[in-house]
Design a protein around this motif. Structure first.
Motif, PDB file in Angstrom:
ATOM      1  N   TYR A  10      36.584 -23.219 -41.239  1.00 40.93           N
ATOM      2  CA  TYR A  10      37.484 -24.207 -40.641  1.00 40.93           C
ATOM      3  C   TYR A  10      38.934 -23.793 -40.835  1.00 40.93           C
ATOM      4  O   TYR A  10      39.218 -22.856 -41.588  1.00 40.93           O
ATOM      5  N   SER A  57      42.114 -30.866 -40.877  1.00 40.97           N
ATOM      6  CA  SER A  57      41.126 -29.794 -41.019  1.00 40.97           C
ATOM      7  C   SER A  57      40.169 -29.891 -39.845  1.00 40.97           C
ATOM      8  O   SER A  57      39.684 -30.979 -39.530  1.00 40.97           O
ATOM      9  N   LEU A  58      39.887 -28.775 -39.207  1.00 38.85           N
ATOM     10  CA  LEU A  58      38.903 -28.756 -38.118  1.00 38.85           C
ATOM     11  C   LEU A  58      38.050 -27.506 -38.227  1.00 38.85           C
ATOM     12  O   LEU A  58      38.583 -26.389 -38.417  1.00 38.85           O
ATOM     13  N   SER A  59      36.757 -27.673 -38.073  1.00 46.45           N
ATOM     14  CA  SER A  59      35.858 -26.510 -38.053  1.00 46.45           C
ATOM     15  C   SER A  59      36.006 -25.795 -36.721  1.00 46.45           C
ATOM     16  O   SER A  59      36.224 -26.435 -35.689  1.00 46.45           O
ATOM     17  N   MET A  81      36.534 -32.724 -31.194  1.00 38.43           N
ATOM     18  CA  MET A  81      36.923 -33.893 -32.001  1.00 38.43           C
ATOM     19  C   MET A  81      36.448 -35.172 -31.359  1.00 38.43           C
ATOM     20  O   MET A  81      36.409 -35.275 -30.136  1.00 38.43           O
ATOM     21  N   ASP A 124      29.416 -29.422 -46.299  1.00 41.10           N
ATOM     22  CA  ASP A 124      30.707 -29.336 -45.620  1.00 41.10           C
ATOM     23  C   ASP A 124      31.125 -30.754 -45.218  1.00 41.10           C
ATOM     24  O   ASP A 124      31.164 -31.095 -44.037  1.00 41.10           O
ATOM     25  N   PHE A 132      33.092 -33.721 -43.963  1.00 39.48           N
ATOM     26  CA  PHE A 132      34.306 -33.834 -43.151  1.00 39.48           C
ATOM     27  C   PHE A 132      35.166 -34.967 -43.725  1.00 39.48           C
ATOM     28  O   PHE A 132      35.210 -36.075 -43.191  1.00 39.48           O
ATOM     29  N   GLY A 166      37.826 -37.574 -44.445  1.00 37.47           N
ATOM     30  CA  GLY A 166      38.733 -38.204 -43.480  1.00 37.47           C
ATOM     31  C   GLY A 166      38.005 -38.718 -42.265  1.00 37.47           C
ATOM     32  O   GLY A 166      38.557 -39.511 -41.512  1.00 37.47           O
ATOM     33  N   LEU A 167      36.761 -38.275 -42.065  1.00 35.94           N
ATOM     34  CA  LEU A 167      35.995 -38.741 -40.902  1.00 35.94           C
ATOM     35  C   LEU A 167      35.245 -39.999 -41.299  1.00 35.94           C
ATOM     36  O   LEU A 167      34.484 -39.991 -42.261  1.00 35.94           O
ATOM     37  N   ARG A 168      35.480 -41.072 -40.551  1.00 38.48           N
ATOM     38  CA  ARG A 168      34.779 -42.318 -40.848  1.00 38.48           C
ATOM     39  C   ARG A 168      33.454 -42.352 -40.115  1.00 38.48           C
ATOM     40  O   ARG A 168      33.351 -41.863 -38.993  1.00 38.48           O
TER      41      ARG A 168
HETATM   42  C1  FAD Z   1      36.301 -28.955 -43.589  1.00 39.69           C
HETATM   43  C2  FAD Z   1      36.517 -30.035 -42.555  1.00 39.69           C
HETATM   44  C3  FAD Z   1      36.178 -29.780 -41.231  1.00 39.69           C
HETATM   45  C4  FAD Z   1      36.356 -30.772 -40.272  1.00 39.69           C
HETATM   46  N1  FAD Z   1      36.011 -30.500 -38.974  1.00 39.69           N
HETATM   47  C5  FAD Z   1      36.146 -31.464 -38.021  1.00 39.69           C
HETATM   48  C6  FAD Z   1      35.791 -31.217 -36.672  1.00 39.69           C
HETATM   49  O1  FAD Z   1      35.326 -30.125 -36.316  1.00 39.69           O
HETATM   50  N2  FAD Z   1      35.961 -32.225 -35.775  1.00 39.69           N
HETATM   51  C7  FAD Z   1      36.465 -33.461 -36.141  1.00 39.69           C
HETATM   52  O2  FAD Z   1      36.599 -34.340 -35.279  1.00 39.69           O
HETATM   53  N3  FAD Z   1      36.830 -33.709 -37.412  1.00 39.69           N
HETATM   54  C8  FAD Z   1      36.682 -32.746 -38.353  1.00 39.69           C
HETATM   55  N4  FAD Z   1      37.062 -32.995 -39.646  1.00 39.69           N
HETATM   56  C9  FAD Z   1      37.645 -34.306 -39.949  1.00 39.69           C
HETATM   57  C10 FAD Z   1      39.121 -34.304 -39.502  1.00 39.69           C
HETATM   58  O3  FAD Z   1      39.901 -33.516 -40.375  1.00 39.69           O
HETATM   59  C11 FAD Z   1      39.709 -35.711 -39.441  1.00 39.69           C
HETATM   60  O4  FAD Z   1      39.779 -36.248 -40.717  1.00 39.69           O
HETATM   61  C12 FAD Z   1      38.886 -36.650 -38.575  1.00 39.69           C
HETATM   62  O5  FAD Z   1      38.703 -36.087 -37.287  1.00 39.69           O
HETATM   63  C13 FAD Z   1      39.566 -38.019 -38.443  1.00 39.69           C
HETATM   64  O6  FAD Z   1      40.860 -37.830 -37.964  1.00 39.69           O
HETATM   65  P1  FAD Z   1      41.721 -39.045 -37.387  1.00 39.69           P
HETATM   66  O7  FAD Z   1      43.070 -38.468 -37.104  1.00 39.69           O
HETATM   67  O8  FAD Z   1      40.979 -39.715 -36.280  1.00 39.69           O
HETATM   68  O9  FAD Z   1      41.758 -40.114 -38.529  1.00 39.69           O
HETATM   69  P2  FAD Z   1      42.624 -40.051 -39.865  1.00 39.69           P
HETATM   70  O10 FAD Z   1      44.044 -40.449 -39.597  1.00 39.69           O
HETATM   71  O11 FAD Z   1      42.449 -38.720 -40.471  1.00 39.69           O
HETATM   72  O12 FAD Z   1      42.005 -41.180 -40.789  1.00 39.69           O
HETATM   73  C14 FAD Z   1      40.642 -41.642 -40.741  1.00 39.69           C
HETATM   74  C15 FAD Z   1      40.317 -42.497 -41.969  1.00 39.69           C
HETATM   75  O13 FAD Z   1      40.060 -41.685 -43.099  1.00 39.69           O
HETATM   76  C16 FAD Z   1      40.972 -41.955 -44.164  1.00 39.69           C
HETATM   77  N5  FAD Z   1      41.344 -40.634 -44.704  1.00 39.69           N
HETATM   78  C17 FAD Z   1      42.095 -39.738 -44.086  1.00 39.69           C
HETATM   79  N6  FAD Z   1      42.151 -38.610 -44.827  1.00 39.69           N
HETATM   80  C18 FAD Z   1      41.434 -38.822 -45.931  1.00 39.69           C
HETATM   81  C19 FAD Z   1      41.114 -38.031 -47.052  1.00 39.69           C
HETATM   82  N7  FAD Z   1      41.562 -36.771 -47.178  1.00 39.69           N
HETATM   83  N8  FAD Z   1      40.306 -38.553 -47.997  1.00 39.69           N
HETATM   84  C20 FAD Z   1      39.840 -39.810 -47.856  1.00 39.69           C
HETATM   85  N9  FAD Z   1      40.104 -40.609 -46.799  1.00 39.69           N
HETATM   86  C21 FAD Z   1      40.903 -40.123 -45.854  1.00 39.69           C
HETATM   87  C22 FAD Z   1      42.132 -42.677 -43.530  1.00 39.69           C
HETATM   88  O14 FAD Z   1      42.790 -43.504 -44.443  1.00 39.69           O
HETATM   89  C23 FAD Z   1      41.419 -43.447 -42.420  1.00 39.69           C
HETATM   90  O15 FAD Z   1      40.809 -44.619 -42.919  1.00 39.69           O
HETATM   91  C24 FAD Z   1      36.904 -32.039 -40.632  1.00 39.69           C
HETATM   92  C25 FAD Z   1      37.267 -32.273 -41.965  1.00 39.69           C
HETATM   93  C26 FAD Z   1      37.077 -31.291 -42.909  1.00 39.69           C
HETATM   94  C27 FAD Z   1      37.495 -31.573 -44.337  1.00 39.69           C
END
Ligand code: FAD
Length: 247
Positions: A36, A57-59, A73, A236, A238, A240-242
């Protein structure tokens, strides 16, 4: 953010509320299937950015053997997602070098692999399987792919069409009340009896878990309950992903 500037070639909707972003791959960019990046989108419309900022972070969903870089996404309300959904061909984003250890072992370890993927967690799995197809891999792969409904399945057709010698994909729908299709189709959550139905010699496999933190925790607990040692469990989550509420 320092890194590589990548140019968007096109976007495609690949499941409900799920978009694929196809970027040109810089000539010097190298990665291993399953890794990623940190992905930063510029604030081109001057919107007020929420405290989470414009980097996630995105894979990488494409395989190293493919000419382009794919990211996929789920749609969301954050400033990051809003900016991503405005991107159009010719726009740029910045990515770091690829990192992460959600990788297959070398071919000297040909133990069979089970992927337990939830929702958009399919991205690194697509990368790994496409590369395995390209390499003519003889490894055995089983994919249990969990989504709420059929409309949430991402890359489903492409995955079913993979030309791999030893590969089976099982669709698992947690919220659908539609009848199961005859083959490789399940309802409910991935659970021990389901795993036992599709995986012979459960203790002899390597397991790759990817999806929301809740999904990943549930899968890990199931494997721990089955006595799968840590060395055979790859995660792995993710962060931040709910987990999405059922719609
Ligand atoms: C290694 C890895 C690979 C990923 N690959 C993908 C992918 O391929 N596609 C994809 O869609 N997403 C992927 N994600 C998740 C991505 O990074 C985002 O977090 C997710 O898409 C949500 O983003 P958002 O902007 O919609 O919401 P966000 O603004 O990120 O928030 C969503 C919710 O999660 C909470 N939150 C945010 N960050 C964190 C944190 N670090 N710890 C705990 N809670 C947190 C926030 O408070 C909120 O409630 C991956 C994450 C990781 C770690």
């Amino acid at each position: 953010m320092q890194g590589y500037q990548v140019i968007l070639k096109e976007t495609r909707d690949v499941a409900e509320g799920t978009r694929l972003f196809v970027f040109e791959k810089p000539a010097e960019y190298v990665f291993t299937a399953g890794q990623y990046v940190a992905f930063a989108v510029p604030n081109t419309s001057g919107i007020e950015v929420d405290p989470r900022g414009l980097t996630r972070s995105l894979s990488i969903a494409s395989a190293p053997c493919e000419p382009d870089l794919y990211f996929a996404m789920r749609q969301g309300e954050s400033s990051f997602k809003q900016m991503c959904w405005q991107l159009k061909a010719g726009d740029t984003a910045t990515i770091t070098k690829a990192v992460g250890f959600f990788l297959l072992p070398s071919d000297s370890d040909m133990r069979p692999v089970v992927f337990l993927a939830g929702g958009i967690g399919i991205t690194p799995v697509r990368s790994i399987l496409k590369q395995a197809e390209h390499d003519g891999s003889k490894r055995s792969f089983t994919l249990l792919y969990s989504n709420r409904f059929a409309k949430d399945i991402t890359f489903g057709e492409e995955i079913n069409a993979l030309d791999l010698e030893r590969f089976r994909a099982i669709t698992v729908l947690s919220k659908s009340t539609d009848a199961c299709a005859p083959l490789n189709d399940e309802r409910g959550y991935i659970c021990q009896p389901m795993l036992e139905k599709y995986v012979e010699d459960i203790l002899g496999h390597l397991y790759y878990i990817v999806g929301s933190p809740e999904f990943s925790d549930a899968m890990e607990q199931m494997l721990i309950g089955l006595g799968i040692p840590k060395e055979q469990r790859h995660m792995d989550p993710f962060t931040g992903l709910r987990t999405q509420a059922a719609k």
